[in-house]
Design an enzyme around this catalytic site. Structure first.
Site, PDB file in Angstrom:
ATOM      1  N   HIS A 179      -3.550 -14.789   9.778  1.00 49.54           N
ATOM      2  CA  HIS A 179      -2.696 -13.609   9.876  1.00 49.54           C
ATOM      3  C   HIS A 179      -3.359 -12.414  10.549  1.00 49.54           C
ATOM      4  O   HIS A 179      -2.968 -11.280  10.325  1.00 49.54           O
ATOM      5  CB  HIS A 179      -2.189 -13.232   8.490  1.00 49.54           C
ATOM      6  CG  HIS A 179      -1.411 -14.338   7.838  1.00 49.54           C
ATOM      7  ND1 HIS A 179      -0.225 -14.801   8.359  1.00 49.54           N
ATOM      8  CD2 HIS A 179      -1.663 -15.102   6.756  1.00 49.54           C
ATOM      9  CE1 HIS A 179       0.232 -15.787   7.605  1.00 49.54           C
ATOM     10  NE2 HIS A 179      -0.624 -15.989   6.624  1.00 49.54           N
TER      11      HIS A 179
ATOM     12  N   PRO B  70       0.806  -1.211   0.000  1.00 49.13           N
ATOM     13  CA  PRO B  70       0.000   0.000   0.000  1.00 49.13           C
ATOM     14  C   PRO B  70       0.847   1.273   0.000  1.00 49.13           C
ATOM     15  O   PRO B  70       1.643   1.489   0.901  1.00 49.13           O
ATOM     16  CB  PRO B  70      -0.798  -0.098   1.309  1.00 49.13           C
ATOM     17  CG  PRO B  70      -0.700  -1.512   1.738  1.00 49.13           C
ATOM     18  CD  PRO B  70       0.560  -2.038   1.181  1.00 49.13           C
ATOM     19  N   GLU B  71       0.666   2.078  -1.020  1.00 48.84           N
ATOM     20  CA  GLU B  71       1.247   3.409  -1.052  1.00 48.84           C
ATOM     21  C   GLU B  71       0.079   4.379  -0.914  1.00 48.84           C
ATOM     22  O   GLU B  71      -1.041   3.955  -0.649  1.00 48.84           O
ATOM     23  CB  GLU B  71       2.028   3.617  -2.358  1.00 48.84           C
ATOM     24  CG  GLU B  71       3.131   2.568  -2.535  1.00 48.84           C
ATOM     25  CD  GLU B  71       3.919   2.710  -3.827  1.00 48.84           C
ATOM     26  OE1 GLU B  71       4.035   3.833  -4.326  1.00 48.84           O
ATOM     27  OE2 GLU B  71       4.409   1.697  -4.333  1.00 48.84           O
TER      28      GLU B  71
END
Length: 276
Positions: free
Chosen positions: A92, A2-3
């Site tokens: 997770h 993710p940017e």
DNA sequence: CAAGAGGCCTGTTAGC
DNA sequence: TGCTAACAGGCCTCTT
């Protein structure tokens, strides 16, 4: 990974689902995700806080609560999911926020790289992660003068300068490569070697690529998808990232992959010349 | 102060 | 085929 464009889409999705909800309790299954304060202090402070707003600065997601701000960085593979409390946790899942709606806000992260900090509302702008962030990549906030100042005295490769969050907030490895391709600038060019024209072009590319990516829902590669499992579309518009040995759409030469500032870097050796 | 290296992690892929 | 080693990568901390 993710940017800015991906985080912005996560923010918009989360806002629709959890604005106004109250956090009843918090469970931390991998304590290293919580950077500060201690896990017990974190849980205690979160209890009873309402999610008043969700903002973003660079790649940081900011949950605005009554008394605090939860600063969350997804790093490589962090994701948020909203699930009914009865849905079993998956492998997770590292942090679970119980909401007052019988739902849970869950933080998932395969590599456990993500980090959360809980800070006092009035001290947000003093937090080291936030206070050193450069301007957001928009016409209103990113000025040519900012780039001149950041680049004129440095010998670092321009790619490293773009990845530095002090230069511009929110650019990561994918968009750095795409921006430099768009601006016809070789990733290893030294910051102080760029001409005024090149800096101007770079600014236009930064703003253009980032806003286009936000609009297209971000880039979905490998395991990344947003809070609802919805995928972005920008991966269809990538020109160099992940395109090693493929043909440049502008000149038909082969895209090359090298290492710059320890990062995989993709570029077209014909369109992006080092000399000149 | 600036800038580079190491550490955090684990799933995937390359190589023997 | 089955194993190990290398790789991916953003940010923080430590070192130079």
């Amino acid at each position: 990974m993710p940017e800015l464009p991906e985080v912005e889409n996560v923010r918009n999705g989360l806002k629709k689902l959890i604005l106004g909800k109250i956090i009843i309790d918090t469970h931390v299954l991998w304590s290293n995700i919580i950077k500060e304060p201690s896990v017990s202090e974190f849980q205690k402070k979160m209890r009873g806080q309402k999610i008043v707003d969700i903002k973003r600065q660079g790649k940081f997601l900011l949950f605005i609560l009554n008394d605090y701000v939860l600063i969350s960085h997804l790093r490589m593979e962090g994701k948020y999911r909203i699930e009914k409390a009865t849905v079993p946790l998956t492998k997770h899942t590292h942090v679970v926020f119980e909401l007052d709606s019988d739902e849970q806000l869950r933080y998932l992260d395969v590599r456990k790289f993500g980090k959360m900090s809980l800070v006092d509302k009035d001290k947000l702008h003093l937090h080291p992660s936030i206070k050193n962030l450069g301007p957001e990549p928009t016409v209103e906030t990113l000025k040519t003068e900012d780039l001149i100042k950041a680049l004129k005295k440095t010998e670092r490769p321009i790619k490293a300068c773009l990845l530095d969050q002090k230069t511009v907030a929110g650019i990561g490895n994918i968009y750095a490569d795409e921006i430099l391709y768009d601006a016809y600038i070789h990733p290893e060019r030294k910051g102080n070697s760029l001409s005024s024209d090149e800096i101007e072009k770079l600014k236009t590319s930064i703003i253009g690529i980032m806003s286009d990516a936000v609009e297209k829902g971000g880039t979905t590669i490998r395991t990344y998808s947003n809070a609802f499992g919805v995928e972005g579309n920008y991966q269809s518009y990538l020109n160099v990232y992940g395109k090693k040995d493929e043909t440049c759409q502008r000149c038909q030469h082969k895209i090359e992959k090298i290492k710059v500032a320890q990062r995989g870097t993709h570029y077209c050796p014909h369109c992006q010349k080092i000399g000149r």
